[in-house]
Design a protein around this motif. Sequence first.
Motif, PDB file in Angstrom:
ATOM      1  N   UNK A 169       1.018  -1.153   0.130  1.00 21.77           N
ATOM      2  CA  UNK A 169       0.029   0.032   0.040  1.00 21.77           C
ATOM      3  C   UNK A 169       0.873   1.245   0.028  1.00 21.77           C
ATOM      4  N   UNK A 170       0.654   2.133  -0.560  1.00 23.93           N
ATOM      5  CA  UNK A 170       1.189   3.538  -0.783  1.00 23.93           C
ATOM      6  C   UNK A 170       0.563   4.406   0.317  1.00 23.93           C
ATOM      7  N   UNK A 171       1.222   5.040   1.171  1.00 24.64           N
ATOM      8  CA  UNK A 171       0.597   5.829   2.322  1.00 24.64           C
ATOM      9  C   UNK A 171       1.010   7.321   1.888  1.00 24.64           C
ATOM     10  N   UNK A 172       0.006   8.042   1.270  1.00 21.23           N
ATOM     11  CA  UNK A 172       0.437   9.250   1.127  1.00 21.23           C
ATOM     12  C   UNK A 172       0.325  10.293   2.197  1.00 21.23           C
ATOM     13  N   UNK A 173       1.289  11.177   2.371  1.00 20.96           N
ATOM     14  CA  UNK A 173       1.227  12.273   3.309  1.00 20.96           C
ATOM     15  C   UNK A 173       1.330  13.725   2.526  1.00 20.96           C
TER      16      UNK A 173
END
Length: 222
Positions: free
Chosen positions: A81-85
Amino acid sequence: MKLSPETMLLLKSLSNVNQSMKFTKGNTLKTISNNRTIVSQATIKEEFPKDFCIYSLPSFISCLTLSTEPDLDFETEDNAVVIKHTNSTLLYRFCVESVITTCDKDVKLPPNEDLRIVLTKDDISDLIKGSGAIGAKDLIVSCKDGKVTLEVSDVKHASNKFTLTPTTSTESNVKDCSFNMTVDNLSILFSGDYEVTFWNSGISHFKNKEAPIEYFIALQKS
């Protein structure tokens, strides 16, 4: 997808049961302890788009909390999963299901309970404090002549005892009964008041009265 603060708190509570977890498609989170004596499940507002497994749930939660509103992208990578901040991204890889303990079946409770009580947040806190004060871990929940008491002691040795009477009303379907569990199980509970049900077949059910989370906990032999 974004996770609400409420969901983050539920995830942290589930990590107390098992630090690994299988997420399933939908809005139900479920985990089981490694010794398979505790099952916990919660219903959240969000819906996960796919099944995936996380080996270290505390680590995953830490990555989510790098910002106040992380955005989870499950489409870019097949096994991560790509966690975007706000101005950064974090790639978090899934683990294979075979290396963690999972619970795919629903817990089926017996039809007729033997004892039902309500434990408040303060009751639970007092039991944990009492256990620490006397250095004992066994919790005996008993009903005699319609009166329910909770006693913390050491069932295998003569020991000091801490006794508590629940502060709220109770219901019992049997005149006399007794159930054994460990106080350590109370420390994993999500904060709040609980409706607690016991069965002589050896299982208990803790249902939070304010949050959508519940626990199925195996009882110890008398």
